[in-house]
Design a protein around this motif. Structure first.
Motif, mmCIF file in Angstrom:
data_model
loop_
_atom_site.group_PDB
_atom_site.id
_atom_site.type_symbol
_atom_site.label_atom_id
_atom_site.label_comp_id
_atom_site.label_asym_id
_atom_site.label_seq_id
_atom_site.Cartn_x
_atom_site.Cartn_y
_atom_site.Cartn_z
ATOM 1 N N LEU A 1 5.379 10.518 -6.328
ATOM 2 C CA LEU A 1 4.879 10.034 -7.609
ATOM 3 C C LEU A 1 5.449 8.655 -7.943
ATOM 4 C CD1 LEU A 1 4.989 13.513 -9.235
ATOM 5 C CD2 LEU A 1 2.998 12.257 -8.488
ATOM 6 N N LEU A 2 6.731 8.468 -7.627
ATOM 7 C CA LEU A 2 7.306 7.135 -7.817
ATOM 8 C C LEU A 2 6.621 6.136 -6.895
ATOM 9 C CD1 LEU A 2 11.149 7.652 -8.222
ATOM 10 C CD2 LEU A 2 9.434 7.087 -9.944
ATOM 11 N N SER A 3 6.382 6.584 -5.666
ATOM 12 C CA SER A 3 5.732 5.699 -4.708
ATOM 13 C C SER A 3 4.349 5.284 -5.208
ATOM 14 C CB SER A 3 5.636 6.405 -3.361
ATOM 15 O OG SER A 3 4.518 5.989 -2.661
ATOM 16 N N LEU A 4 3.626 6.247 -5.768
ATOM 17 C CA LEU A 4 2.297 5.955 -6.309
ATOM 18 C C LEU A 4 2.385 4.910 -7.413
ATOM 19 C CD1 LEU A 4 -0.786 7.163 -6.578
ATOM 20 C CD2 LEU A 4 0.166 8.213 -8.598
ATOM 21 N N ALA A 5 3.296 5.138 -8.345
ATOM 22 C CA ALA A 5 3.437 4.204 -9.462
ATOM 23 C C ALA A 5 3.849 2.824 -8.945
ATOM 24 C CB ALA A 5 4.466 4.741 -10.459
ATOM 25 N N TRP A 6 4.812 2.809 -8.031
ATOM 26 C CA TRP A 6 5.320 1.541 -7.536
ATOM 27 C C TRP A 6 4.231 0.781 -6.769
ATOM 28 C CZ3 TRP A 6 8.241 -2.311 -8.074
ATOM 29 C CH2 TRP A 6 8.509 -3.178 -7.017
ATOM 30 N N THR A 7 3.507 1.490 -5.899
ATOM 31 C CA THR A 7 2.461 0.823 -5.123
ATOM 32 C C THR A 7 1.425 0.201 -6.050
ATOM 33 O OG1 THR A 7 2.735 2.679 -3.615
ATOM 34 C CG2 THR A 7 1.006 1.128 -3.104
ATOM 35 N N THR A 8 0.976 0.992 -7.037
ATOM 36 C CA THR A 8 -0.064 0.486 -7.924
ATOM 37 C C THR A 8 0.421 -0.745 -8.679
ATOM 38 O OG1 THR A 8 -0.725 2.774 -8.216
ATOM 39 C CG2 THR A 8 -1.709 1.167 -9.680
#
Lengths: 333, 357
Positions: free
Chosen positions: B100-107
């Protein structure tokens, strides 16, 4: 339906008569209009549900009657071909397999997170984490799909190779074609990530309602925290866990865009879940829609009808379990 | 990884009397964690595994095993199991947080470079998909119009249904409505899209339009509004209704003037959360609104675009420029949804009904 609304509920026949005369007639008119409006809205919802079932069935029948092969067992999707031939076997398989993978991954982790929030996290952390999980449930599925395709797929290539190397003997992890990880396994993992917040939210609610007295009694008798959870929290929340899982399953079955973006579809039915290919109902509709003519759309609607029926059954079952539990715990509260 | 063991006193390791058993020192979990991380990395390095994930997995396995063995030795096997369960729950939490952090960070990292005033105020008119530049104005406009129309349709029906269920409903009808509202919550968005397609477009013969998409979105929105409004109306204390009725106020005025105003904060929150949910729906828009590069301000005529659809289209094109636009639009979409969410929850907290405590 429940006790909070006891006194003012009997509207249609007016409640115990206060007086007979003009004011009462006036009251009844306003009340009747308002009751009519609100009851009408409720009926509208029922009509919409009935209409969805009716219209989808109607269009689906148009399509299936012209299908020259068996709609349930055919392995291809060719509604505009010369012998009209389309079937849902591959789609049903892909939908079920990806959803099962998602459930196998998501449910234990969701139980863990719910326990973390309700029983393990430092109290200061618990509320913000619960809030975060709520927010995550609101992330649009297309963004999960975009992230899955750009970030998760290359990332899972390594895991795929590893599984293929060491677990090829299990047959399902045997990767027989060379290709990136745009397969049902990746879709399952992505779906698991997507449904995790929804399942967690429901399970957490149930765990938070578990009877405090029993937990404290167990602790006082010297049980460890894990024993309290195993003996008091999880048995209490079992039906909640089941229904939450089924709600998540409903979501996973119907997920469209994330699957459409990540999967590289094919009409091959393969139990090698690491092989790129396969498809799901929703993904197939999204992918084939633009190239479909009138009849092709009817065929897609037929597959949508099957999806609708499956999700209807799954959700209905989940809600029935929740409803039963409500009565049960209400009697004890 | 830190462990919180509130039921465990930080007493010395040695048993003091017959009533207290041996305890691990407070720093033990941390020490085991560091040790197993080192061991996991060593094994990983020794076996020539190049993926850091595998190192972490090894370390986690070593950690769980070591925790169990050491705790079981010092404090007994029941405590050992407790420690393993605690570790597993923490692992679950971390496992979920990472993607979920990865998703937020990527976006955010990929989208932030793209989104600027130009991006928000221009459409894709006159551009090839492979060209650089362009923007999301037409998609943003489409999304706002479609969602607004859907909200205008779904909110009154949802509100009135909830009022019916809570204030009037007792019989078979209300039970049926309750059940089907629950089931309707689970309708896949693509099925709602297909339904509108088969009625509005195929049967009634209308073409693609923003309005058709809005109809499908309203079907998805209605049950969410009903559920949340229902919950809020149930929180309104019965004494208020009784007092109003006892003063001779007719029931419909009681509902309009007493019940609804009391619950208005929660109802607003529910409606906004429902709006946030349908804003991100792509599938029905894909079927019914079709997508265009041009600015079409009229939702009742011709193809429109919408943010989620735009993300999908730009991703499908597959060039660097279009991927950048996809991430930019994704960031705009996620910001839109998150702002709605935060405002809605803010209202909920601000206007929470007093439950009499």
């Amino acid at each position: 339906m429940d006790t909070t609304t006891a006194p003012p509920t009997d509207a249609p026949p007016p409640p115990p008569v206060f007086d007979k005369g003009a004011p009462k007639a006036k009251k009844q008119l306003g009340d009747r209009i308002f009751l009519g409006l609100s009851r009408g809205s409720g009926i509208t919802l029922l009509v919409i549900m009935a209409a969805i079932a009716a219209f989808l069935t109607y269009r689906a029948m148009l399509a299936i009657s012209k299908d020259e092969t068996n709609f349930l067992t055919t392995f291809e999707w060719n509604p505009q071909g010369e012998p009209v031939s389309f079937g849902i076997a591959v789609l049903a398989f892909g939908t079920v397999v990806s959803s099962i993978i998602a459930m196998v991954i998501a449910v234990p982790i969701a139980i863990g997170i719910a326990l973390f929030i309700s029983h393990f996290a430092p109290r200061r952390l618990a509320a913000p984490i619960a809030y975060l999980v709520d927010l995550l449930a609101a992330v649009p599925s297309i963004i999960y799909g975009l992230w899955g395709a750009v970030f998760l797929v290359p990332y899972l290539d390594g895991l795929n190779k590893w599984l293929d190397e060491y677990f090829a003997w299990t047959y399902i992890f045997d990767k027989t074609n060379e290709g990136v990880a745009r397969n049902l396994f990746t879709v399952g993992i992505l779906l698991a990530i997507m449904i995790l917040p929804i399942i967690t939210n429901v399970i957490r609610e149930v765990f938070l309602q578990s009877p405090k007295m029993i937990e404290e009694a167990a602790l006082a008798l010297g049980a460890t925290r894990w024993e309290v959870i195993r003996m008091a929290v999880i048995p209490f929340g079992r039906s909640g866990i089941i229904s939450a899982s089924m709600l998540g399953l409903g979501r996973a079955l119907g997920e469209t865009m994330a699957v459409a973006v990540v999967l590289s579809p094919s009409f091959l039915l393969s139990f090698h879940i690491l092989d790129a290919g396969g498809g799901t109902f929703a993904q197939n509709i999204a992918a084939k829609f633009n190239e479909a003519n009138g009849f092709g759309r009817d065929a897609l609607i037929a597959s949508g009808l099957v999806l609708f029926i499956i999700t209807l059954l799954v959700n209905g079952a989940a809600r029935a379990i929740i409803a039963r539990r409500k009565e049960y715990s209400g009697a004890n509260a | 990884m830190s462990h919180t063991l509130q039921d465990k006193r930080p007493s010395a390791a040695a048993p003091q009397g017959a009533l207290s058993g041996a305890r691990m020192p407070r720093w033990a979990p941390l020490a085991i964690a560091v040790g197993s991380a080192a061991l996991g990395s060593l094994i990983g390095l020794g076996a020539g595994l190049d993926s850091k994930i595998q190192w972490a997995l090894l370390a986690a396995l070593v950690f769980v095993a070591a925790t169990y063995l050491i705790t079981a030795k010092v404090e007994g096997s029941r405590q050992g199991k407790n420690q393993v369960a605690t570790s597993l729950v923490w692992v679950c939490f971390l496992l979920a947080v990472i993607p979920l952090l990865s998703l937020a960070w990527t976006t955010i990292s990929k989208g932030a470079g793209v989104v600027d005033g130009y991006f928000l105020s221009h459409s894709m008119s006159g551009l090839l998909d492979t060209d650089e530049g362009g923007g999301v104005y037409h998609a943003l406009l489409g999304t706002i119009e479609q969602v607004a129309i859907a909200a205008v349709i779904a909110t009154p029906i949802g509100l009135l249904t909830a009022v019916y269920l809570v204030e009037y409903g007792t019989g078979k009808l209300s039970r049926a409505v309750t059940f089907f509202v629950d089931v309707m919550t689970g309708i896949p968005s693509i099925v709602a899209g297909l339904f509108i397609l088969s009625t509005w477009n195929l049967m009634l013969g209308f073409g693609v339009s923003g309005f058709a998409g809005a109809l499908a979105l309203s079907i998805l929105m209605m049950p969410v509004v009903v559920r949340s409004t229902e919950e809020m109306l149930k929180l309104v204390p019965n004494e208020l209704r009784e007092a109003s009725l006892a003063l001779g106020v007719p029931q419909w005025r009681t509902i309009l003037k007493v019940v609804l105003p009391t619950a208005i904060g929660g109802i607003t929150t529910g409606v906004m959360l429902a709006i946030a949910r349908i804003t991100g729906e792509t599938a029905p828009v894909l079927l019914l609104v079709f997508g265009t590069k041009l600015i079409n301000p009229n939702p009742f005529e011709g193809a429109q675009s919408s943010l989620p659809l735009y993300v999908f289209e730009q991703y499908s094109v597959g060039t660097d420029a279009s991927h950048a636009r996809a991430w930019g639009a994704a960031l705009v979409l996620i910001a839109f949804v998150m702002i709605l969410n935060l405002v809605a929850r803010g209202i909920a907290r601000w206007k929470a009904p007093k439950t009499g405590r």
